[in-house]
Design an enzyme around this catalytic site. Structure first.
Site, PDB file in Angstrom:
ATOM      1  N   HIS A   1       0.808  -1.017   0.029  1.00  0.00           N
ATOM      2  CA  HIS A   1       0.018  -0.048  -0.002  1.00  0.00           C
ATOM      3  C   HIS A   1       0.785   1.281  -0.089  1.00  0.00           C
ATOM      4  O   HIS A   1       0.646   2.356   0.344  1.00  0.00           O
ATOM      5  CB  HIS A   1      -1.031  -0.174   1.200  1.00  0.00           C
ATOM      6  CG  HIS A   1      -1.815  -1.312   1.426  1.00  0.00           C
ATOM      7  ND1 HIS A   1      -3.098  -1.727   0.966  1.00  0.00           N
ATOM      8  CD2 HIS A   1      -1.518  -2.326   2.286  1.00  0.00           C
ATOM      9  CE1 HIS A   1      -3.458  -2.608   1.278  1.00  0.00           C
ATOM     10  NE2 HIS A   1      -2.233  -3.171   1.938  1.00  0.00           N
TER      11      HIS A   1
ATOM     12  N   SER B   1      14.849  21.580 -16.114  1.00  0.00           N
ATOM     13  CA  SER B   1      13.598  22.415 -16.350  1.00  0.00           C
ATOM     14  C   SER B   1      14.051  23.890 -16.773  1.00  0.00           C
ATOM     15  O   SER B   1      15.337  24.300 -16.527  1.00  0.00           O
ATOM     16  CB  SER B   1      12.932  22.713 -14.826  1.00  0.00           C
ATOM     17  OG  SER B   1      12.075  23.951 -15.041  1.00  0.00           O
TER      18      SER B   1
ATOM     19  N   LYS C   1      16.132  21.883 -10.962  1.00  0.00           N
ATOM     20  CA  LYS C   1      15.502  20.642 -11.339  1.00  0.00           C
ATOM     21  C   LYS C   1      16.363  19.825 -11.978  1.00  0.00           C
ATOM     22  O   LYS C   1      17.023  19.979 -13.236  1.00  0.00           O
ATOM     23  CB  LYS C   1      14.310  20.990 -12.263  1.00  0.00           C
ATOM     24  CG  LYS C   1      13.235  21.592 -11.269  1.00  0.00           C
ATOM     25  CD  LYS C   1      12.713  20.886 -10.187  1.00  0.00           C
ATOM     26  CE  LYS C   1      12.027  19.509 -10.479  1.00  0.00           C
ATOM     27  NZ  LYS C   1      10.800  19.762 -11.266  1.00  0.00           N
TER      28      LYS C   1
ATOM     29  N   GLU D   1       9.762   8.309 -16.652  1.00  0.00           N
ATOM     30  CA  GLU D   1       8.393   9.007 -16.652  1.00  0.00           C
ATOM     31  C   GLU D   1       7.920   8.624 -18.056  1.00  0.00           C
ATOM     32  O   GLU D   1       6.663   8.095 -18.515  1.00  0.00           O
ATOM     33  CB  GLU D   1       8.500  10.498 -16.364  1.00  0.00           C
ATOM     34  CG  GLU D   1       8.629  10.925 -15.278  1.00  0.00           C
ATOM     35  CD  GLU D   1       8.572  12.560 -15.162  1.00  0.00           C
ATOM     36  OE1 GLU D   1       7.611  13.140 -14.431  1.00  0.00           O
ATOM     37  OE2 GLU D   1       9.682  13.133 -15.554  1.00  0.00           O
TER      38      GLU D   1
END
Ligand code: ARG
Length: 471
Positions: A164, A285, A291, A298
């Site tokens: 979980h 970024s 970043k 992804e």
């Protein structure tokens, strides 16, 4: 004898037509844009077909040689990039046949004896998927090897295991790595199983009913390395099960990749700080200078959507199609190519990512005491001292609550607290508390016990190296 009369649009099938094809119709129905990718398979299939026709006496050996050599020259022309692609020739089959006729004349007009494009396209597609399966098997093995190669160096690193997405029990890092090996092994088995059904000859089913030409399909199968010959011509023309199964196997590989990508995206966050990703697989970024984003992971996760979409496209495509061939089936290739290209690129990059990822051991170690990862093995310790599981569960739950309220670990509770729950307990209770001790308590087959994980690492090393020798 040349029997070619002019026909509208010079189509191979134009004899019965009294109108030229509408150019918009040509745009709408052509498949050469994508099925040119089958050129090698189409040529190999045609060469085998010609050899078989010669063996049964329908072509002379000289005609056969002209056809085989002509097709070889066409392959070279395609590979040199000089082959003219013309949408009015519809598909790869027509292109190659027309080029052959232009090259060797009337003999080329005999190649299509005893076959149709319906069995031809199915044969080409099976040959292509067979190669694709073999390539994927190599890529999956390479990814498994990347995980196995990490196991020795990462052996003593303990990570939190989750259910979980909540901290559950401690596990050794190689236990994680081998969990992925198991998934990719099933993927390989699934592909190998699918390959058996892919590896069946369609050619000779002709349009739908077979042919009155005395062809020898078993000879064609032998020449192309097919293990079986499809037994019902009507079934063959409509069957795309092999392409659907293959795409399902791809979708499941994509699912496995996305689970792994999701995990490592989380693990690379400041909140987790378990791993550092190689920056050559990250991007920055345009507005936030600090970043470093895990874009590769992804996109591996994101592209799973398109692979599942490809499978969905195929499932809907074949739904309700009557026997036998229907032109709808031309739509089967793009989803398969897309799913394959996506998964192939993902697997290739994933293996390098796995090799180059660095565990942030200090950060992991500094957080390992959080989350009461030792609670379950502590409960099992009590069970082994004769306390019923449900009772032990309650005792440990209350002790965890007590430690939580005090903001400490179970191992920091005074002996009196343990004895208040269970008077028989003595100081030996501290021998089972803490993640390292919890890890040493495991013993079941397939568990994260050091000895079990060690056996599994040895098993995988042998297995993957055996397969290298086999190949
Ligand atoms: N391009 C077609 C396909 O991919 C080949 C078969 C066409 N057959 C036909 N009778 N029109 O399915």
């Amino acid at each position: 004898m040349t029997a070619q009369k002019s026909n509208p649009g010079q189509k191979a099938w134009g004899g019965v037509f009294n109108q030229a094809t509408d150019p918009r119709m040509e745009d709408f129905t052509e498949s050469i844009r994508f099925d040119k990718r089958l050129y090698r398979q189409d040529i190999a299939g045609s060469q085998a077909h010609a050899r078989m026709l010669a063996k049964v006496g329908i072509l002379t050996s000289d005609e056969c040689r002209q056809i085989v050599d002509g097709l070889q020259a066409i392959q070279e022309e395609i590979e040199s990039g000089n082959f003219p692609w013309r949408k009015e020739l519809e598909d790869i089959h027509m292109h190659i046949e027309r080029a052959l006729i232009e090259r060797i004349g009337d003999t080329g007009r005999k190649l299509h004896t005893g076959r149709s494009r319906n069995d031809q396209v199915s044969t080409d597609f099976r040959l292509w998927i067979r190669d694709a399966i073999d390539e994927l098997d190599g890529l999956l093995k390479r990814l498994q090897q990347a995980f196995v190669e990490r196991c020795d160096a990462d052996f003593d690193c303990i990570l939190p295991g989750y259910t979980h997405t909540q901290r559950a029990q401690p596990v050794l890092a190689p236990h994680y790595w081998l969990a992925y090996c198991e998934k990719y092994e099933r993927d390989r088995q699934r592909l190998a199983d699918c390959r058996k059904r892919v590896n069946t000859l369609s050619l000779g089913a002709a349009a739908l009913a077979g042919t009155s030409i005395p062809i020898d399909r078993f000879e064609t199968a032998r020449l192309l390395g097919f293990e079986a010959v499809a037994a019902n011509s009507l079934d063959v023309s409509s069957d795309r099960d092999f392409a659907l199964e293959f795409t399902f196997a791809l979708a499941l590989i994509a699912e496995h990749l996305s689970t792994w990508a999701e995990e490592w995206i989380l693990w690379s966050t400041v909140e987790f700080r378990f791993i550092r990703l190689p920056q050559r697989f990250c991007t920055g970024s345009s507005i936030m200078p600090q970043k470093v984003n895990p874009d590769l992971l992804e996109l591996i996760r994101g592209k799973t959507g398109r692979v599942i979409g490809d499978l969905q496209t195929l499932l809907v495509l074949v739904k309700g199609l009557p026997l036998a061939y229907n032109r709808d089936l031309q739509e089967d290739k793009e989803p398969v190519f897309d799913a394959f290209d996506t998964v192939r690129a993902s697997l290739d990059l994933a293996a390098d990512m796995v090799r180059e990822m660095e565990l942030d051991r200090e950060s992991i170690a500094s957080k390992l005491d959080r989350g009461y990862l030792d609670a379950t093995t502590f409960m099992e310790f009590l069970i082994q001292r004769g306390i019923p599981q449900r009772t032990a569960h309650g005792m440990v739950g209350r002790l965890v609550r007590r430690a939580m309220d005090a903001g400490i670990r179970l191992a920091d509770l005074p002996l009196g607290d343990f004895q208040a729950e269970c008077p028989e307990l003595d100081a030996s209770v501290y021998d089972i508390l803490g993640v390292e001790k919890a890890i040493s308590a495991f013993c079941s087959y397939g568990s994260t016990a050091s000895a079990e994980v060690r056996k599994q690492i040895d098993y995988w090393k042998t297995r993957l190296s055996e397969l290298i020798i086999d190949n």
